[in-house]
Structures are given as structure tokens and as C-alpha cells.
Design an enzyme around this catalytic site. Structure first.
Site: not given
Length: 283
Positions: A32, A37, A189
């Protein structure tokens, strides 16, 4: 961009490239992927000839079965995002049975007192799960450098301790927190939040900024009380903990000491989504 699902094929591809001064940079993720990232991957690309990104939702670090089930899994989208950075990034996306050799359980590590603070109090067994999967991944990828974000600052310290315990020849690189325009720390999240709840969650970083500003002249106790009172006013946000801790021991402080370095740590529930964040309090 090559993607591998098993350790044998990944190593067969990687090993011939470990020639001369080529170094391997590794970014372990649970997928995700978001800009945070990608910032880690960009750092790895700038410092290494070979970059591996693992995408694996690790079951042993979840204490909540519902959280594990609901964790977003978007491999195809993740691969597309990585291609925007570089075509030669190597993706390792194993399944749990293969990675754990059919025994999906955690090892037990002596991480010391840092594992008993904050996340360790509220997520029993979490760091053993993190340590287990990283030891497995490090043994497979054999990176020279591994990159982790400071959003999970306690985890970053745990990973450094893991390297000390296991004597693995990898250098751990901590990278700054990447934030949304609102200040909310980027997290996979966040994708589970409605727009309304996502907007409300910006209050977390706003509060941490105020704590950083006031830390110069207020005590830790005063700031703790203030944060709790502010979150009591927020209907959409449920404060799990707020702590000011020494960055080396991660122990909550009662009073400040000259020449020590501190961070403020926070965990908040937004309905059933748990968000964490932290800021350095030293200027």
C-alpha cells in the site's frame, strides 16, 4: 521491473549482480505504498547500485486479527508506483507460508527496555514479530543498507538493536517522516479513513507542533496534561497515549536534563484506525 515471489529465484537474480563495489539497498514494506515509501526508495536509489523493495503484510506483528485482515493489499498498484522511480527496482513479494517455511510464529528477542515502552506496552509481541520478519528478509536479501522511516521511531531503534543482536552486516538508515499537506504523517492506514476523518486527523501533528514549541518553557507533566485535555475535546479522535521520552532509552521523562535529546510520541485511534506519530523536541 522484476518481481519475485520466492527466495530462491530472488537470490538467483541478485547474486550475479553483487560484483565490484555494487551495494544492495533494501526497503522493507507492507505494501500500500505512498509517497513516504517512495522517499525511502529514492534514498536507496541514490546510494546503491541495486535496490530491493519487499512487499509483505507480516502476520506475526499484528495483535489484532481485524487489523491484519483489513490492511490494504495493492501489489499491482505498488509495482506501478515503483516504476515511476526506476525500471530496475527489484520487488520481493513472498507469501507467508514460504517466507516462514510453514511455521508462521515469532522468535523471541531480548531487545531490552526499549521494547517495553510505548508501542511495546500496547501491542504485546509486536516487536518480536517485526524482528522475526526482518531477520528472515535480511537473511534472504543480504542488503548492505536498509531504509526505515522515523514515523516508526521506536521500531527504528528496535531494528538497530536487532542488527546488534544478530550480527548481520547491514547498515540501518533512518529517514525523515513524510507528511501530507495537512501535516498528517503518511501511512498506509490513512487510506482507510474517510475524508472527514482524514481532515480531523491533522489535529495530531498540529498538537505535536504546539508541544515542540512549548517544550522550551513547559514541563513534561504540563504538556502531558495539556495534550490529554485537548484530545478530550476531539470527538473523532481517541488518544491512546502521549509520551515525551529520551530518544536513547525511550523512557518517559518526568523532568528535562541538559544535553539530553527528546521526542514526543503519540498514538491515536480514529474509529478503528490506529495512527502513530512523533516529533523531535530538540532544536
Amino acid at each position: 521491473m522484476p518481481t519475485f515471489k520466492d527466495a530462491t529465484s530472488l537470490q538467483a537474480f541478485l547474486n550475479p549482480q553483487r560484483t565490484g563495489n555494487n551495494t544492495v539497498g533494501f526497503v522493507p514494506t507492507m505494501g500500500a505504498l505512498h509517497k513516504g515509501h517512495l522517499a525511502l526508495v529514492t534514498s536507496a536509489l541514490s546510494q546503491n547500485e541495486i535496490v530491493v523493495v519487499s512487499i509483505f503484510v507480516n502476520p506475526t506483528q499484528f495483535g489484532n486479527a481485524g487489523d491484519l485482515k483489513n490492511y490494504p493489499r495493492t501489489l499491482s498498484k505498488d509495482e506501478t508506483l515503483l516504476k515511476t522511480l526506476h525500471n530496475d527496482i527489484i520487488v520481493f513479494a513472498p507469501n507467508a507460508e514460504d517466507l516462514y517455511n510453514g511455521n508462521i510464529t515469532s522468535n523471541s528477542y531480548n531487545f531490552g527496555a526499549i521494547a517495553n515502552e510505548m508501542e511495546g506496552k500496547y501491542r504485546q509481541g509486536h516487536f518480536n514479530g517485526v524482528g522475526t520478519v526482518l531477520e528472515l528478509l535480511f537473511n534472504i536479501v543480504k542488503p548492505d543498507y536498509a531504509y526505515f522511516g522515523e514515523k516508526d521511531f521506536q521500531q527504528l531503534q528496535i531494528v538497530r538493536k536487532l542488527i546488534s543482536l544478530t550480527k548481520q552486516p547491514v547498515t540501518i538508515v533512518g529517514c525523515p517522516i513524510y507528511r501530507e499537506n495537512s501535516g498528517l504523517a503518511m501511512s498506509s492506514r490513512n487510506e482507510r479513513l474517510s475524508k472527514e476523518r482524514r481532515d480531523a486527523s491533522a489535529f495530531i501533528y498540529k498538537t505535536l507542533q504546539k508541544v515542540k514549541e512549548d517544550f522550551k518553557y513547559k514541563s513534561a507533566g504540563q504538556l502531558n496534561e495539556w495534550v490529554k485535555s485537548e484530545f478530550d475535546k476531539q470527538e473523532a479522535l481517541d488518544l491512546e497515549y502521549f509520551e515525551i521520552a529520551n530518544i536513547d532509552t525511550l523512557k518517559t521523562i518526568k523532568r528535562k536534563h541538559k544535553n539530553n535529546k527528546y521526542r514526543a510520541f503519540i498514538a491515536v485511534f480514529v474509529e478503528d484506525v490506529r495512527l502513530i506519530d512523533n516529533v523531535s523536541l530538540n532544536y
